[in-house]
Design a protein around this motif. Structure first.
Motif, PDB file in Angstrom:
ATOM      1  N   CYS A  68       0.844  -1.196   0.000  1.00 51.79           N
ATOM      2  CA  CYS A  68       0.000   0.000   0.000  1.00 51.79           C
ATOM      3  C   CYS A  68       0.881   1.248   0.000  1.00 51.79           C
ATOM      4  O   CYS A  68       1.799   1.367   0.817  1.00 51.79           O
ATOM      5  N   ASN A  69       0.597   2.158  -0.903  1.00 52.75           N
ATOM      6  CA  ASN A  69       1.314   3.414  -0.988  1.00 52.75           C
ATOM      7  C   ASN A  69       0.306   4.558  -0.847  1.00 52.75           C
ATOM      8  O   ASN A  69      -0.241   5.036  -1.848  1.00 52.75           O
ATOM      9  N   PRO A  70       0.042   4.996   0.381  1.00 55.68           N
ATOM     10  CA  PRO A  70      -0.945   6.058   0.595  1.00 55.68           C
ATOM     11  C   PRO A  70      -0.636   7.342  -0.163  1.00 55.68           C
ATOM     12  O   PRO A  70      -1.557   8.009  -0.633  1.00 55.68           O
ATOM     13  N   SER A  71       0.635   7.683  -0.306  1.00 60.58           N
ATOM     14  CA  SER A  71       0.995   8.901  -1.034  1.00 60.58           C
ATOM     15  C   SER A  71       0.501   8.846  -2.470  1.00 60.58           C
ATOM     16  O   SER A  71      -0.049   9.815  -2.992  1.00 60.58           O
ATOM     17  N   LYS A  72       0.688   7.705  -3.088  1.00 61.85           N
ATOM     18  CA  LYS A  72       0.259   7.542  -4.478  1.00 61.85           C
ATOM     19  C   LYS A  72      -1.266   7.606  -4.591  1.00 61.85           C
ATOM     20  O   LYS A  72      -1.800   8.209  -5.518  1.00 61.85           O
ATOM     21  N   ILE A  73      -1.956   7.003  -3.640  1.00 59.99           N
ATOM     22  CA  ILE A  73      -3.427   7.022  -3.649  1.00 59.99           C
ATOM     23  C   ILE A  73      -3.939   8.451  -3.474  1.00 59.99           C
ATOM     24  O   ILE A  73      -4.822   8.901  -4.212  1.00 59.99           O
ATOM     25  N   VAL A  74      -3.378   9.178  -2.510  1.00 61.23           N
ATOM     26  CA  VAL A  74      -3.810  10.558  -2.270  1.00 61.23           C
ATOM     27  C   VAL A  74      -3.499  11.435  -3.476  1.00 61.23           C
ATOM     28  O   VAL A  74      -4.328  12.256  -3.887  1.00 61.23           O
ATOM     29  N   ASP A  75      -2.330  11.263  -4.059  1.00 64.01           N
ATOM     30  CA  ASP A  75      -1.990  12.024  -5.268  1.00 64.01           C
ATOM     31  C   ASP A  75      -3.004  11.744  -6.377  1.00 64.01           C
ATOM     32  O   ASP A  75      -3.436  12.659  -7.079  1.00 64.01           O
ATOM     33  N   GLY A  76      -3.381  10.479  -6.532  1.00 68.70           N
ATOM     34  CA  GLY A  76      -4.372  10.103  -7.536  1.00 68.70           C
ATOM     35  C   GLY A  76      -5.741  10.704  -7.270  1.00 68.70           C
ATOM     36  O   GLY A  76      -6.429  11.154  -8.191  1.00 68.70           O
ATOM     37  N   LEU A  77      -6.136  10.732  -6.004  1.00 69.27           N
ATOM     38  CA  LEU A  77      -7.417  11.335  -5.640  1.00 69.27           C
ATOM     39  C   LEU A  77      -7.438  12.818  -5.984  1.00 69.27           C
ATOM     40  O   LEU A  77      -8.406  13.322  -6.555  1.00 69.27           O
ATOM     41  N   MET A  78      -6.362  13.523  -5.644  1.00 71.79           N
ATOM     42  CA  MET A  78      -6.339  14.964  -5.840  1.00 71.79           C
ATOM     43  C   MET A  78      -6.089  15.372  -7.293  1.00 71.79           C
ATOM     44  O   MET A  78      -6.510  16.444  -7.702  1.00 71.79           O
ATOM     45  N   GLU A 102     -12.960  16.237  -8.825  1.00 76.56           N
ATOM     46  CA  GLU A 102     -14.040  17.022  -9.433  1.00 76.56           C
ATOM     47  C   GLU A 102     -14.970  17.586  -8.362  1.00 76.56           C
ATOM     48  O   GLU A 102     -15.431  18.725  -8.475  1.00 76.56           O
ATOM     49  N   ASN A 103     -15.242  16.788  -7.343  1.00 71.25           N
ATOM     50  CA  ASN A 103     -16.123  17.246  -6.260  1.00 71.25           C
ATOM     51  C   ASN A 103     -15.532  18.412  -5.488  1.00 71.25           C
ATOM     52  O   ASN A 103     -16.269  19.271  -4.999  1.00 71.25           O
ATOM     53  N   TRP A 104     -14.209  18.439  -5.336  1.00 71.33           N
ATOM     54  CA  TRP A 104     -13.569  19.456  -4.507  1.00 71.33           C
ATOM     55  C   TRP A 104     -12.842  20.541  -5.301  1.00 71.33           C
ATOM     56  O   TRP A 104     -12.273  21.451  -4.711  1.00 71.33           O
ATOM     57  N   GLN A 105     -12.862  20.446  -6.616  1.00 68.72           N
ATOM     58  CA  GLN A 105     -12.181  21.428  -7.451  1.00 68.72           C
ATOM     59  C   GLN A 105     -12.712  22.833  -7.146  1.00 68.72           C
ATOM     60  O   GLN A 105     -13.916  23.079  -7.158  1.00 68.72           O
ATOM     61  N   GLY A 106     -11.819  23.740  -6.842  1.00 68.47           N
ATOM     62  CA  GLY A 106     -12.185  25.115  -6.538  1.00 68.47           C
ATOM     63  C   GLY A 106     -12.647  25.346  -5.111  1.00 68.47           C
ATOM     64  O   GLY A 106     -12.825  26.487  -4.701  1.00 68.47           O
ATOM     65  N   GLU A 107     -12.839  24.292  -4.357  1.00 69.41           N
ATOM     66  CA  GLU A 107     -13.314  24.421  -2.975  1.00 69.41           C
ATOM     67  C   GLU A 107     -12.176  24.473  -1.965  1.00 69.41           C
ATOM     68  O   GLU A 107     -12.338  24.986  -0.865  1.00 69.41           O
ATOM     69  N   VAL A 108     -11.049  23.907  -2.316  1.00 66.83           N
ATOM     70  CA  VAL A 108      -9.902  23.838  -1.413  1.00 66.83           C
ATOM     71  C   VAL A 108      -8.724  24.550  -2.073  1.00 66.83           C
ATOM     72  O   VAL A 108      -8.422  24.312  -3.243  1.00 66.83           O
ATOM     73  N   GLY A 109      -8.076  25.408  -1.312  1.00 57.53           N
ATOM     74  CA  GLY A 109      -6.975  26.182  -1.849  1.00 57.53           C
ATOM     75  C   GLY A 109      -5.711  25.370  -2.086  1.00 57.53           C
ATOM     76  O   GLY A 109      -5.516  24.297  -1.515  1.00 57.53           O
ATOM     77  N   VAL A 110      -4.842  25.912  -2.916  1.00 54.69           N
ATOM     78  CA  VAL A 110      -3.578  25.266  -3.255  1.00 54.69           C
ATOM     79  C   VAL A 110      -2.726  25.043  -2.007  1.00 54.69           C
ATOM     80  O   VAL A 110      -2.094  23.993  -1.865  1.00 54.69           O
ATOM     81  N   ASP A 111      -2.732  25.991  -1.086  1.00 54.70           N
ATOM     82  CA  ASP A 111      -1.951  25.840   0.142  1.00 54.70           C
ATOM     83  C   ASP A 111      -2.423  24.639   0.958  1.00 54.70           C
ATOM     84  O   ASP A 111      -1.612  23.883   1.492  1.00 54.70           O
ATOM     85  N   ASP A 112      -3.740  24.456   1.041  1.00 55.92           N
ATOM     86  CA  ASP A 112      -4.272  23.311   1.779  1.00 55.92           C
ATOM     87  C   ASP A 112      -3.918  21.997   1.091  1.00 55.92           C
ATOM     88  O   ASP A 112      -3.593  21.010   1.746  1.00 55.92           O
ATOM     89  N   ILE A 113      -3.979  21.985  -0.215  1.00 62.11           N
ATOM     90  CA  ILE A 113      -3.616  20.780  -0.967  1.00 62.11           C
ATOM     91  C   ILE A 113      -2.159  20.418  -0.705  1.00 62.11           C
ATOM     92  O   ILE A 113      -1.828  19.261  -0.469  1.00 62.11           O
ATOM     93  N   GLU A 114      -1.288  21.414  -0.700  1.00 62.90           N
ATOM     94  CA  GLU A 114       0.131  21.171  -0.431  1.00 62.90           C
ATOM     95  C   GLU A 114       0.351  20.684   0.999  1.00 62.90           C
ATOM     96  O   GLU A 114       1.189  19.822   1.245  1.00 62.90           O
ATOM     97  N   ARG A 115      -0.412  21.218   1.952  1.00 63.99           N
ATOM     98  CA  ARG A 115      -0.310  20.763   3.345  1.00 63.99           C
ATOM     99  C   ARG A 115      -0.724  19.302   3.466  1.00 63.99           C
ATOM    100  O   ARG A 115      -0.092  18.527   4.181  1.00 63.99           O
ATOM    101  N   VAL A 116      -1.789  18.932   2.760  1.00 63.81           N
ATOM    102  CA  VAL A 116      -2.250  17.537   2.779  1.00 63.81           C
ATOM    103  C   VAL A 116      -1.176  16.632   2.192  1.00 63.81           C
ATOM    104  O   VAL A 116      -0.808  15.614   2.785  1.00 63.81           O
ATOM    105  N   LYS A 117      -0.657  17.005   1.038  1.00 64.86           N
ATOM    106  CA  LYS A 117       0.370  16.183   0.387  1.00 64.86           C
ATOM    107  C   LYS A 117       1.603  16.037   1.279  1.00 64.86           C
ATOM    108  O   LYS A 117       2.146  14.936   1.417  1.00 64.86           O
ATOM    109  N   ALA A 118       2.037  17.118   1.896  1.00 64.45           N
ATOM    110  CA  ALA A 118       3.206  17.076   2.767  1.00 64.45           C
ATOM    111  C   ALA A 118       2.957  16.154   3.955  1.00 64.45           C
ATOM    112  O   ALA A 118       3.816  15.346   4.328  1.00 64.45           O
TER     113      ALA A 118
END
Length: 148
Positions: free
Chosen positions: A105-115, A125-141
């Motif tokens: 299991c590679n959670p990083s790859k799954i999360v990257d695929g989701l986003m 598609e559900n979250w496009q435009g709803e969450v800022g780039v900074d938050d996306i980067e925080r999640v990925k980190a």
């Protein structure tokens, strides 16, 4: 009172009561309960896998959960709450347990695929435009540093 109830969920050997495993449904209710449990007793448990018994059955080493469904529900929940720091700590612990308990299991790859929309869940598609780039980067980190 809530703290005492959570402590009662701990069995004699220190493991969380696995009664909820049989009915594990990875949705908002699961994420909410899991987050509450993590925030209540996560700091006192050395082995965080005890907080996520529905991920894998340690006694039988049988996978009970699809990591894609687990992470999709978790991400949907934290995005719906506005990506708070506490959410990222829980998500990081969840990713750590997924990568440790589920071979390959590679959670990083799954999360990257989701986003990125590479999967077919429609999450991005559900979250496009709803969450800022900074938050996306925080999640990925958070996910990348804890699922290595």
């Amino acid at each position: 009172l809530i703290y005492e109830r959570r402590l009662l969920a701990i069995g004699e050997k220190g493991a969380i009561n696995n009664a909820r495993i049989a009915n594990a449904s990875f949705d908002k209710a699961w994420a909410e309960q899991s987050m509450a449990q993590y925030q209540t007793i996560g700091g006192i448990l050395h082995d965080k896998s005890e907080l996520f018994p529905e991920i894998a059955d340690p006694a039988a080493s049988t996978t009970l959960a699809d990591p894609h469904l687990v992470l999709s529900a978790a991400m949907d929940y934290i995005f719906g709450r506005g990506v708070m720091d506490a959410d990222l700590t829980w998500l990081g612990a969840l990713c750590n347990v997924l990568s440790r308990e589920l071979k390959g299991c590679n959670p990083s790859k799954i999360v990257d695929g989701l986003m990125s929309g590479e999967d077919e869940s429609g999450f991005s598609e559900n979250w496009q435009g709803e969450v800022g780039v900074d938050d996306i980067e925080r999640v990925k980190a958070s996910v990348h540093e804890r699922s290595i």
